[in-house]
Design a protein around this motif. Structure first.
Motif, PDB file in Angstrom:
ATOM      1  N   ILE A  52      22.592  15.906  15.463  1.00  0.00           N
ATOM      2  CA  ILE A  52      22.476  14.599  16.505  1.00  0.00           C
ATOM      3  C   ILE A  52      23.681  14.087  16.835  1.00  0.00           C
ATOM      4  CG2 ILE A  52      21.790  12.359  16.750  1.00  0.00           C
ATOM      5  CD1 ILE A  52      19.194  12.906  15.296  1.00  0.00           C
ATOM      6  N   PHE A  53      24.611  14.159  15.743  1.00  0.00           N
ATOM      7  CA  PHE A  53      26.156  13.751  15.961  1.00  0.00           C
ATOM      8  C   PHE A  53      26.828  14.550  17.266  1.00  0.00           C
ATOM      9  CE2 PHE A  53      30.591  13.119  14.993  1.00  0.00           C
ATOM     10  CZ  PHE A  53      30.697  11.531  15.027  1.00  0.00           C
ATOM     11  N   ILE A  54      26.709  15.802  16.788  1.00  0.00           N
ATOM     12  CA  ILE A  54      27.259  16.799  17.556  1.00  0.00           C
ATOM     13  C   ILE A  54      26.847  16.770  19.006  1.00  0.00           C
ATOM     14  CG2 ILE A  54      27.592  19.339  18.296  1.00  0.00           C
ATOM     15  CD1 ILE A  54      27.506  19.790  15.312  1.00  0.00           C
ATOM     16  N   VAL A  55      25.420  16.581  19.502  1.00  0.00           N
ATOM     17  CA  VAL A  55      25.012  16.405  20.537  1.00  0.00           C
ATOM     18  C   VAL A  55      25.492  14.922  21.274  1.00  0.00           C
ATOM     19  CG1 VAL A  55      22.786  16.161  21.857  1.00  0.00           C
ATOM     20  CG2 VAL A  55      22.939  17.656  20.402  1.00  0.00           C
ATOM     21  N   GLY A  56      25.709  14.161  20.308  1.00  0.00           N
ATOM     22  CA  GLY A  56      26.045  12.575  20.632  1.00  0.00           C
ATOM     23  C   GLY A  56      27.598  12.757  21.497  1.00  0.00           C
ATOM     24  N   VAL A  57      28.251  13.507  20.606  1.00  0.00           N
ATOM     25  CA  VAL A  57      29.898  14.009  21.135  1.00  0.00           C
ATOM     26  C   VAL A  57      29.965  14.247  22.304  1.00  0.00           C
ATOM     27  CG1 VAL A  57      31.888  15.058  20.362  1.00  0.00           C
ATOM     28  CG2 VAL A  57      30.938  13.754  18.769  1.00  0.00           C
ATOM     29  N   ILE A  58      28.975  15.550  22.696  1.00  0.00           N
ATOM     30  CA  ILE A  58      28.764  16.136  23.816  1.00  0.00           C
ATOM     31  C   ILE A  58      28.614  15.253  24.985  1.00  0.00           C
ATOM     32  CG2 ILE A  58      27.805  18.123  25.176  1.00  0.00           C
ATOM     33  CD1 ILE A  58      27.574  19.398  22.592  1.00  0.00           C
TER      34      ILE A  58
END
Length: 238
Positions: A52-58
């Motif tokens: 979720i955090f990686i998708v949030g960064v993207i």
């Protein structure tokens, strides 16, 4: 402070969604100790939060939009994962039962009055043989949590889209949005930590000593996992 608690609670509640509980329930049926099951829940939460955090960064940091159709396909992947988890668990259970053997032996016992009795003992051993193409492994007492982490990663992919879109609609700065996701993730780790511990109770040797009842619970949970997985696949692809 209130907003922080609400965010943690939202993550905790998210962990108790049906597909999350079914997946982790199938994982903890392999555990004979509650502490190992609790670690499964924790690693699931870490994997879930990481994705979720990686998708949030993207989406928040780099302002890259991801189509809702992609997340529908990812939901179908979660369904496929549930089917695979349930099928593997059933296979492992049946394979274990097939390779259980009971051995009997007797030995004489003499009492102080000189009377001798013969006692009969039964021991059940469970062992496994290598399947063609696979190496034979011995359990060395160390638990492997890679599966729980991987399951959490996949679940994070499926649910991250709607969460990040919700965050984008409410945040003032990108940093605030990513911080929200991290706090939400902490709540989900806590929620799955609790859920995995509760689900593992029936499968601990010290709590439920009836092996037949344990087997029945494993079969029921695995079948439900498979059926629910097919339902997710059908809902998102057809």
């Amino acid at each position: 402070m209130i907003r922080l608690l609400i965010t943690v609670y939202a993550g905790l509640e998210h962990a108790f969604e049906a597909d999350h509980l079914l997946a982790v329930n199938n994982l903890v049926t392999n555990r004979s100790k509650i502490k190992d099951a609790l670690k499964d829940g924790m690693f699931w939460g870490i994997g879930h939060t990481s994705t979720i955090f990686i998708v949030g960064v993207i989406m928040i940091g780099f302002k890259i939009s991801i189509s809702e159709n992609i997340f529908s396909y990812l939901e179908a992947v979660v369904g496929l994962m549930l089917v695979i988890l349930g099928t593997i668990r059933l296979f492992k259970l049946l394979y274990k039962k097939t390779h259980s053997h009971t051995y009997y032996h007797s030995h004489p016992h003499t009492h102080s009055n000189g009377v001798t009795h013969t006692h009969m003992h039964a021991h059940t051993y469970t062992h496994s043989h290598p399947i063609a193409g696979f190496k034979h492994k011995h359990y060395d007492g160390t638990a492997n949590y890679k599966t729980a982490f991987g399951v959490g990663l996949v679940h994070g992919l499926a649910g991250s889209g709607s969460l990040v879109i919700l965050v984008i609609s409410q945040i003032k700065t990108p940093l605030e949005g990513l911080l929200y996701i991290l706090i939400f993730g902490i709540g989900s780790i806590l929620g799955m930590f609790i859920a995995s511990g509760l689900f593992s109770i029936p499968f601990t040797k010290s709590i439920l000593k009836s092996q037949k009842l344990q087997y029945s619970l494993i079969i029921v949970s695995s079948v439900i996992c498979i059926v629910y997985g097919f339902n997710i696949i059908y809902t998102n692809l057809f």
